[in-house]
Motif scaffolding. Structure first.
Motif, PDB file in Angstrom:
ATOM      1  N   GLY A  44       0.813  -1.212   0.000  1.00 49.20           N
ATOM      2  CA  GLY A  44       0.000   0.000   0.000  1.00 49.20           C
ATOM      3  C   GLY A  44       0.841   1.253   0.000  1.00 49.20           C
ATOM      4  N   CYS A  45       0.153   2.385   0.075  1.00 45.30           N
ATOM      5  CA  CYS A  45       0.847   3.672   0.081  1.00 45.30           C
ATOM      6  C   CYS A  45       1.286   4.022   1.505  1.00 45.30           C
ATOM      7  N   SER A  46       2.370   4.804   1.595  1.00 46.17           N
ATOM      8  CA  SER A  46       2.882   5.249   2.903  1.00 46.17           C
ATOM      9  C   SER A  46       1.960   6.258   3.581  1.00 46.17           C
ATOM     10  N   ASP A  47       1.017   6.806   2.840  1.00 47.72           N
ATOM     11  CA  ASP A  47       0.096   7.828   3.357  1.00 47.72           C
ATOM     12  C   ASP A  47      -0.443   7.444   4.741  1.00 47.72           C
ATOM     13  N   SER A  48      -0.356   8.388   5.674  1.00 46.03           N
ATOM     14  CA  SER A  48      -0.744   8.116   7.070  1.00 46.03           C
ATOM     15  C   SER A  48      -2.228   7.790   7.215  1.00 46.03           C
ATOM     16  N   ILE A  69       5.668   5.137  -1.365  1.00 40.56           N
ATOM     17  CA  ILE A  69       4.891   6.227  -1.945  1.00 40.56           C
ATOM     18  C   ILE A  69       4.172   5.757  -3.209  1.00 40.56           C
ATOM     19  N   ALA A  70       2.858   5.832  -3.165  1.00 37.04           N
ATOM     20  CA  ALA A  70       1.971   5.482  -4.280  1.00 37.04           C
ATOM     21  C   ALA A  70       1.944   3.981  -4.604  1.00 37.04           C
ATOM     22  N   ASN A  71       2.237   3.153  -3.575  1.00 39.43           N
ATOM     23  CA  ASN A  71       2.100   1.687  -3.724  1.00 39.43           C
ATOM     24  C   ASN A  71       2.628   1.148  -5.042  1.00 39.43           C
ATOM     25  N   GLY A 100      -4.201   0.879  -3.705  1.00 39.72           N
ATOM     26  CA  GLY A 100      -3.960   2.304  -3.894  1.00 39.72           C
ATOM     27  C   GLY A 100      -5.010   3.099  -3.139  1.00 39.72           C
ATOM     28  N   HIS A 101      -4.978   4.395  -3.284  1.00 45.18           N
ATOM     29  CA  HIS A 101      -6.026   5.191  -2.629  1.00 45.18           C
ATOM     30  C   HIS A 101      -6.274   6.495  -3.379  1.00 45.18           C
ATOM     31  N   TYR A 102      -7.564   6.880  -3.393  1.00 46.43           N
ATOM     32  CA  TYR A 102      -7.924   8.177  -3.966  1.00 46.43           C
ATOM     33  C   TYR A 102      -7.324   9.270  -3.089  1.00 46.43           C
ATOM     34  N   GLY A 103      -6.978  10.382  -3.700  1.00 45.66           N
ATOM     35  CA  GLY A 103      -6.363  11.477  -2.950  1.00 45.66           C
ATOM     36  C   GLY A 103      -4.884  11.251  -2.700  1.00 45.66           C
ATOM     37  N   CYS A 104      -4.257  10.395  -3.517  1.00 46.37           N
ATOM     38  CA  CYS A 104      -2.847  10.060  -3.327  1.00 46.37           C
ATOM     39  C   CYS A 104      -1.939  11.201  -3.834  1.00 46.37           C
ATOM     40  N   GLY A 105      -1.115  11.720  -2.933  1.00 47.05           N
ATOM     41  CA  GLY A 105      -0.215  12.822  -3.295  1.00 47.05           C
ATOM     42  C   GLY A 105       0.791  12.430  -4.363  1.00 47.05           C
ATOM     43  N   GLY A 106       1.216  11.174  -4.358  1.00 46.60           N
ATOM     44  CA  GLY A 106       2.174  10.687  -5.360  1.00 46.60           C
ATOM     45  C   GLY A 106       1.559  10.709  -6.752  1.00 46.60           C
TER      46      GLY A 106
HETATM   47 CO    CO Z   1      -0.670   7.855  -1.520  1.00 46.74          CO
END
Ligand code: CO
Length: 214
Positions: A44-48, A69-71, A100-106
């Motif tokens: 997955g993504c590192s996003d908290s 970052i960005a899986n 993955g996830h919506y709103g991903c900064g990567g």
């Molecule tokens: Co992300």
């Protein structure tokens, strides 16, 4: 009321968490200390906002986790390959979940031309996905919709990338698993969407990527 520094709160909350686990199940930690036998590998993504265990309602011991970052599944990333090989060949997980996830900064960063630093070289892999789906992405006039589409296309491509590794192909040959799944988490409502792009045993794998069995 006693005031704790932010990091001290983490240590305090850890003690509370241990006490709660022990009161629910006195053997909880003793059992986990002896071995882990997770059924799932989570990439997955590192996003908290996307913590694997919490959003899937799973406990310690249930999910082997790799986050970046960005899986991304970058073919020469030794960190990812080591985690994948250990999970698939030694732990013999039944499922690999690429989430993955919506709103991903990567993903967002991959859609513009700004420089962010070293990370630009990592994000370039997402630009490859962008290039691959140029025609599809053009159909989305709304920028937010286009971004959400790229999040999904990126998951699809990372599922393919997993299937192309020698690790997955040898495991498919040896034990018929694992299944690879492509999911997207929505940070806006907490729900996970299954993109239904699951792969097992060479499904949808172009011939050029198929490795001969040895
Ligand atoms: Co992300």
């Amino acid at each position: 009321m006693q005031h704790f520094k932010s990091y001290e709160n983490l240590l305090r909350q850890n003690k509370e968490w241990v006490a709660a686990r022990n009161s629910e199940d006195p053997h909880f930690f003793k059992r986990l200390a002896n071995l882990q036998r997770p059924e799932f590998l989570w990439i997955g993504c590192s996003d908290s906002r996307v913590p694997a265990n919490q959003i899937t309602g799973t406990n310690p011991g249930e999910v082997f986790v790799h986050r970046n970052i960005a899986n991304m599944v970058v073919h020469t990333d030794m960190n990812l390959l080591s985690v994948l090989d250990y999970a698939v060949s030694i732990l013999e997980v039944k499922h690999v979940i690429l989430c993955g996830h919506y709103g991903c900064g990567g993903i967002r960063a991959a859609m513009d031309n700004k420089q962010y630093g070293i990370i630009d070289n990592w994000i370039r892999h997402i630009k490859d996905v962008h290039l691959l789906y140029t025609d599809e992405l053009k159909k989305f006039k709304d920028e937010r919709e286009r971004e959400r589409a790229l999040v999904e296309y990126n998951v699809v491509e990372q599922v393919f990338n997993l299937s192309q590794t020698s690790i997955i192909q040898n495991s498919w040959q040896k034990r018929g698993g694992p299944w690879i799944h492509g999911w997207v988490y929505d940070v806006g409502d907490g729900l996970i969407k299954d993109l239904k792009v699951s792969m097992k045993e060479n499904t949808n794998l172009p011939d050029i990527y198929k490795l001969k069995h040895h």
